[in-house]
Design a protein around this motif. Structure first.
Motif, PDB file in Angstrom:
ATOM      1  N   ILE A  25       0.867  -1.180   0.000  1.00  0.00           N
ATOM      2  CA  ILE A  25       0.000   0.000   0.000  1.00  0.00           C
ATOM      3  C   ILE A  25       0.899   1.223   0.000  1.00  0.00           C
ATOM      4  CG2 ILE A  25      -1.799   1.280   1.213  1.00  0.00           C
ATOM      5  CD1 ILE A  25      -2.752  -1.392   2.371  1.00  0.00           C
ATOM      6  N   LEU A  26       0.735   2.058  -1.028  1.00  0.00           N
ATOM      7  CA  LEU A  26       1.525   3.283  -1.137  1.00  0.00           C
ATOM      8  C   LEU A  26       1.021   4.328  -0.148  1.00  0.00           C
ATOM      9  CD1 LEU A  26       1.800   3.516  -5.037  1.00  0.00           C
ATOM     10  CD2 LEU A  26       3.478   2.589  -3.423  1.00  0.00           C
ATOM     11  N   SER A  27       1.805   5.369   0.050  1.00  0.00           N
ATOM     12  CA  SER A  27       1.436   6.422   1.009  1.00  0.00           C
ATOM     13  C   SER A  27       0.129   7.119   0.630  1.00  0.00           C
ATOM     14  CB  SER A  27       2.559   7.446   1.126  1.00  0.00           C
ATOM     15  OG  SER A  27       2.834   8.029  -0.127  1.00  0.00           O
ATOM     16  N   ASN A  28      -0.255   7.088  -0.663  1.00  0.00           N
ATOM     17  CA  ASN A  28      -1.515   7.695  -1.089  1.00  0.00           C
ATOM     18  C   ASN A  28      -2.695   6.730  -0.976  1.00  0.00           C
ATOM     19  OD1 ASN A  28      -1.206   5.937  -3.225  1.00  0.00           O
ATOM     20  ND2 ASN A  28      -1.043   7.521  -4.804  1.00  0.00           N
ATOM     21  N   GLY A  29      -2.442   5.498  -0.458  1.00  0.00           N
ATOM     22  CA  GLY A  29      -3.509   4.518  -0.262  1.00  0.00           C
ATOM     23  C   GLY A  29      -3.685   3.544  -1.410  1.00  0.00           C
ATOM     24  N   GLU A  30      -2.984   3.758  -2.516  1.00  0.00           N
ATOM     25  CA  GLU A  30      -3.111   2.865  -3.672  1.00  0.00           C
ATOM     26  C   GLU A  30      -2.519   1.492  -3.351  1.00  0.00           C
ATOM     27  OE1 GLU A  30      -1.804   2.550  -8.387  1.00  0.00           O
ATOM     28  OE2 GLU A  30      -1.153   4.262  -7.198  1.00  0.00           O
ATOM     29  N   GLU A  31      -3.295   0.449  -3.674  1.00  0.00           N
ATOM     30  CA  GLU A  31      -2.823  -0.924  -3.492  1.00  0.00           C
ATOM     31  C   GLU A  31      -1.987  -1.333  -4.700  1.00  0.00           C
ATOM     32  OE1 GLU A  31      -6.151  -3.104  -0.798  1.00  0.00           O
ATOM     33  OE2 GLU A  31      -6.678  -2.768  -2.894  1.00  0.00           O
ATOM     34  N   ILE A  32      -0.883  -2.005  -4.438  1.00  0.00           N
ATOM     35  CA  ILE A  32       0.012  -2.445  -5.501  1.00  0.00           C
ATOM     36  C   ILE A  32       0.419  -3.896  -5.244  1.00  0.00           C
ATOM     37  CG2 ILE A  32       0.952  -0.155  -6.033  1.00  0.00           C
ATOM     38  CD1 ILE A  32       3.417  -0.929  -4.298  1.00  0.00           C
TER      39      ILE A  32
END
Length: 182
Positions: A25-32
Motif C-alpha cells: 500500500i503506497l502512502s496515497n492509499g493505492e494498493e500495488i
C-alpha cells in the motif's frame, strides 16, 4: 520496503518460478503488487529486464498495468496494479470459488484473454508472443475481468515474420487454459 512492511508474511500473495509477490500500500492509499525476484536465480535477471522492458511499452485493459521497477544491487522489484481476486488458478481449482464462474462469466474471461492476445499479436506496436500463458498468469480484478501477466518469457517478433515460432510448446498453455475454463 515501506509499502510491503518489509516484505512481511502477512502481505505475501504468492510465488512463481523466479519470484515472490507481495501486496503493498503506497502512502496515497493505492494498493500495488510487488514482484520480488529471487536473488539466487541465475535466470531471474534476464526475465526481469525482459518483463520490465516489454510490459512498460504495453498498455491495454486486458494486460496487468505496470507501475514501475527497481534494481539496486541484487534486489530487483517489479511493481504492478493489485488484483484482489488473485489468479484464475484460484477459481478453477477451488470448488467454492469455481461456482462464481458462471457460464456467462467464463465466456467473458475467455473473451478478455482472447482480446489481450489479439492486442499482443497484432494490434500493439510491438508484436509479442507471451510463451507462458496459463491460469496462474491470468489475474482477475475486483469484477473478475482478466488481465494477462508475467511477461518474463515473452518475445517480440517482427512484422515481416509470418510464422513466429517459440522454442518450446510447453510455454504456450492457452489451449489447456481454455480447457479448464470451459
Amino acid at each position: 520496503m515501506t509499502a510491503t512492511k518489509n516484505f512481511s508474511e502477512e502481505d505475501f500473495i504468492g510465488v512463481g518460478g523466479f519470484d515472490s509477490v507481495y501486496k503493498g500500500i503506497l502512502s496515497n492509499g493505492e494498493e500495488i503488487a510487488v514482484k520480488r525476484l529471487s536473488k539466487n536465480s541465475r535466470q531471474g535477471g534476464e526475465e526481469f529486464r525482459n518483463e520490465a522492458t516489454l510490459i512498460a511499452k504495453l498498455q491495454y485493459k486486458n494486460l496487468v498495468a505496470f507501475l514501475g521497477c527497481c534494481s539496486q544491487g541484487e534486489e530487483r522489484l517489479l511493481i504492478y496494479e493489485y488484483m484482489p481476486n488473485k489468479s484464475l488458478n484460484y477459481f478453477i481449482f477451488d470448488p467454492k470459488k469455481r461456482e462464481l464462474l458462471t457460464w456467462p462469466k467464463q465466456f467473458e474471461i475467455v473473451m478478455g484473454i482472447a482480446r489481450g492476445l489479439v492486442y499482443l499479436h497484432q494490434d500493439s506496436k510491438l508484436q509479442i508472443i507471451h510463451r507462458h500463458l496459463k491460469a496462474s498468469n491470468i489475474l482477475l480484478d475486483k469484477y473478475l475481468n482478466p488481465k494477462i501477466s508475467d511477461f518474463g518469457l515473452a518475445r517480440i517478433f517482427r512484422d515481416d515474420v509470418e510464422d513466429a515460432k517459440t522454442e518450446s510448446w510447453e510455454h504456450c498453455k492457452f489451449y489447456q487454459l481454455l480447457t479448464y475454463v470451459c
